[in-house]
Design a protein around this motif. Structure first.
Motif, short mmCIF file in Angstrom:
data_model
loop_
_atom_site.label_atom_id
_atom_site.label_comp_id
_atom_site.label_asym_id
_atom_site.label_seq_id
_atom_site.Cartn_x
_atom_site.Cartn_y
_atom_site.Cartn_z
N VAL A 74 35.15 -32.78 20.93
CA VAL A 74 34.39 -31.14 21.22
C VAL A 74 33.13 -30.53 19.60
O VAL A 74 32.64 -30.91 18.72
CB VAL A 74 34.66 -30.43 21.51
CG1 VAL A 74 35.93 -30.03 22.38
CG2 VAL A 74 35.89 -30.18 19.59
N ARG A 75 31.79 -29.72 20.43
CA ARG A 75 31.01 -29.15 19.33
C ARG A 75 32.02 -27.47 18.60
O ARG A 75 32.22 -26.63 19.72
CB ARG A 75 29.95 -28.77 19.88
CG ARG A 75 28.76 -28.82 18.57
CD ARG A 75 26.89 -28.65 18.71
NE ARG A 75 26.78 -30.00 19.25
CZ ARG A 75 26.91 -30.82 20.37
NH1 ARG A 75 26.61 -30.02 21.53
NH2 ARG A 75 26.01 -31.57 20.64
N VAL A 76 32.07 -27.99 17.14
CA VAL A 76 32.44 -26.15 16.92
C VAL A 76 30.79 -25.85 15.38
O VAL A 76 30.00 -25.90 15.33
CB VAL A 76 33.75 -26.30 15.77
CG1 VAL A 76 34.94 -27.42 16.78
CG2 VAL A 76 33.06 -27.68 14.47
N ARG A 77 30.93 -24.09 15.95
CA ARG A 77 30.81 -23.04 15.53
C ARG A 77 31.22 -23.17 13.86
O ARG A 77 32.70 -22.61 14.01
CB ARG A 77 29.33 -22.30 15.85
CG ARG A 77 30.37 -21.49 16.77
CD ARG A 77 29.39 -20.40 17.24
NE ARG A 77 30.28 -19.24 18.44
CZ ARG A 77 31.34 -18.59 17.65
NH1 ARG A 77 31.45 -17.95 16.84
NH2 ARG A 77 31.86 -18.18 19.09
N ALA A 78 30.70 -22.29 12.71
CA ALA A 78 31.41 -21.83 11.69
C ALA A 78 31.41 -19.86 12.66
O ALA A 78 30.07 -20.08 12.38
CB ALA A 78 31.19 -21.66 10.49
N ASP A 79 32.57 -19.43 12.39
CA ASP A 79 31.83 -18.00 12.67
C ASP A 79 32.86 -17.42 11.53
O ASP A 79 33.83 -16.87 11.02
CB ASP A 79 33.49 -17.54 13.38
CG ASP A 79 32.91 -16.14 14.42
OD1 ASP A 79 33.33 -15.58 13.02
OD2 ASP A 79 32.99 -16.20 15.49
N HIS A 80 31.67 -16.85 11.12
CA HIS A 80 31.97 -16.52 8.42
C HIS A 80 32.86 -15.39 9.35
O HIS A 80 33.32 -14.96 8.74
CB HIS A 80 30.34 -16.41 8.64
CG HIS A 80 29.53 -17.79 8.44
ND1 HIS A 80 30.43 -18.25 7.34
CD2 HIS A 80 29.27 -18.07 9.06
CE1 HIS A 80 29.50 -19.97 7.80
NE2 HIS A 80 28.11 -19.18 8.49
N GLU A 81 32.37 -14.17 10.38
CA GLU A 81 33.55 -13.56 10.59
C GLU A 81 34.29 -13.43 10.46
O GLU A 81 35.88 -12.69 10.27
CB GLU A 81 32.92 -12.33 12.04
CG GLU A 81 33.32 -11.03 12.07
CD GLU A 81 32.92 -9.95 12.80
OE1 GLU A 81 33.37 -9.28 13.90
OE2 GLU A 81 31.23 -9.94 13.24
N ARG A 82 35.17 -14.52 11.09
CA ARG A 82 36.76 -14.22 11.49
C ARG A 82 37.33 -15.82 10.55
O ARG A 82 37.98 -16.01 10.10
CB ARG A 82 36.21 -15.08 13.05
CG ARG A 82 36.71 -14.29 14.23
CD ARG A 82 36.32 -15.17 15.46
NE ARG A 82 37.40 -15.77 16.64
CZ ARG A 82 37.27 -16.20 17.34
NH1 ARG A 82 36.44 -16.43 18.02
NH2 ARG A 82 38.27 -17.39 17.09
N ARG A 83 36.32 -16.34 9.57
CA ARG A 83 36.26 -17.30 8.45
C ARG A 83 37.66 -18.47 9.35
O ARG A 83 38.56 -18.39 8.86
CB ARG A 83 37.65 -16.70 7.50
CG ARG A 83 36.76 -15.15 7.22
CD ARG A 83 37.45 -14.37 6.12
NE ARG A 83 37.55 -15.40 4.81
CZ ARG A 83 37.42 -15.08 3.28
NH1 ARG A 83 38.00 -13.90 3.16
NH2 ARG A 83 37.79 -16.36 2.91
N GLU A 84 36.21 -18.78 10.57
CA GLU A 84 37.33 -19.91 11.19
C GLU A 84 36.62 -20.77 11.67
O GLU A 84 35.15 -20.27 12.66
CB GLU A 84 38.75 -19.65 11.70
CG GLU A 84 38.06 -18.80 13.41
CD GLU A 84 39.56 -18.36 13.85
OE1 GLU A 84 40.43 -19.11 13.92
OE2 GLU A 84 39.83 -17.48 14.87
N LEU A 85 36.32 -22.13 11.80
CA LEU A 85 36.06 -23.34 13.24
C LEU A 85 36.41 -22.29 14.93
O LEU A 85 37.53 -22.02 14.52
CB LEU A 85 35.91 -24.39 12.57
CG LEU A 85 35.41 -24.61 11.28
CD1 LEU A 85 35.64 -26.08 11.57
CD2 LEU A 85 34.36 -24.96 11.41
N VAL A 86 35.16 -22.30 15.02
CA VAL A 86 35.53 -21.78 16.91
C VAL A 86 34.78 -22.75 17.70
O VAL A 86 33.59 -23.43 17.59
CB VAL A 86 34.65 -20.55 16.74
CG1 VAL A 86 34.62 -20.31 18.26
CG2 VAL A 86 35.50 -19.42 16.38
N PHE A 87 35.48 -22.82 18.71
CA PHE A 87 34.77 -24.33 19.85
C PHE A 87 33.45 -23.33 20.41
O PHE A 87 33.42 -22.34 20.87
CB PHE A 87 36.41 -24.31 20.26
CG PHE A 87 35.86 -25.07 21.87
CD1 PHE A 87 35.60 -26.28 22.22
CD2 PHE A 87 35.26 -23.92 23.67
CE1 PHE A 87 35.16 -26.78 22.94
CE2 PHE A 87 35.18 -25.03 24.70
CZ PHE A 87 35.19 -26.40 24.50
#
Length: 180
Positions: A74-87
């Motif tokens: 799967v490809r993920v992105r960094a969600d800086h607001e949530r401070r986590e990697l997101v699908f």
């Protein structure tokens, strides 16, 4: 109400001897209808790095996320607001399928356990003991396993959901691509 659910990694491929694989959690946001009954807005799955930046391999079996199975890329992105990697999106399947069972009769637990062992599947059980996330590996002939599970479901002892069916398992059942 919990905002997440998380599970430990299943068995499977391992890192070279002496060098444990470093795993990363990725948040898979759940659709509203799933989030409501799961009491979670996202499910966090363990993943391992691949050779492609921002693509990871799923290293456990999801309890809630549909369309994802052990080993999928799967490809993920960094969600800086949530401070986590997101699908972000599905890339490719590994040939595993995800089947979920809800135990409705405590007497079914031992029978399901024995059945899954006979089909050489691995599974995870949630904290309630009633929701089982089953990994069906590529070498398993899913058709007879499905018949056996449906027999127990017809007795009212379990509920079944096919969360993600790999191409070979779909083909073995005569299902189309849209039935993933």
């Amino acid at each position: 109400m919990s905002s997440e659910t998380s599970s430990a990694p299943s068995g499977g491929e391992s890192a070279p001897a002496g060098k444990p694989e470093r795993l990363y959690k990725v948040a898979f946001d759940l659709p509203d209808e799933t989030a409501e009954w799961a009491h979670a807005s996202s499910e966090r799955l363990w993943t391992g790095k691949t050779s492609v930046q921002m693509e990871v391999q799923v290293r456990n079996t999801p309890f809630y996320m549909k369309g994802i199975a052990f080993g999928d890329i799967v490809r993920v992105r960094a969600d800086h607001e949530r401070r986590e990697l997101v699908f972000e999106e599905f890339v490719s399947e590994a040939g595993h399928s995800t089947v979920r069972v809800i135990i409705k009769d405590d007497d079914a637990k031992d029978a399901i356990d024995a059945m899954l062992r006979s089909f050489e599947c691995s599974w995870e059980i949630d904290t309630t003991g009633y929701l089982w996330a089953i990994d069906v590996p590529p070498h398993v002939d899913y058709a007879p396993m499905r018949v056996a599970l449906l027999r127990v479901a017809d007795e009212g002892k379990i509920g079944i959901e096919e969360g993600a069916l790999a191409r070979a398992h779909r083909d073995g059942l005569g299902l189309s691509e849209s039935d993933r």
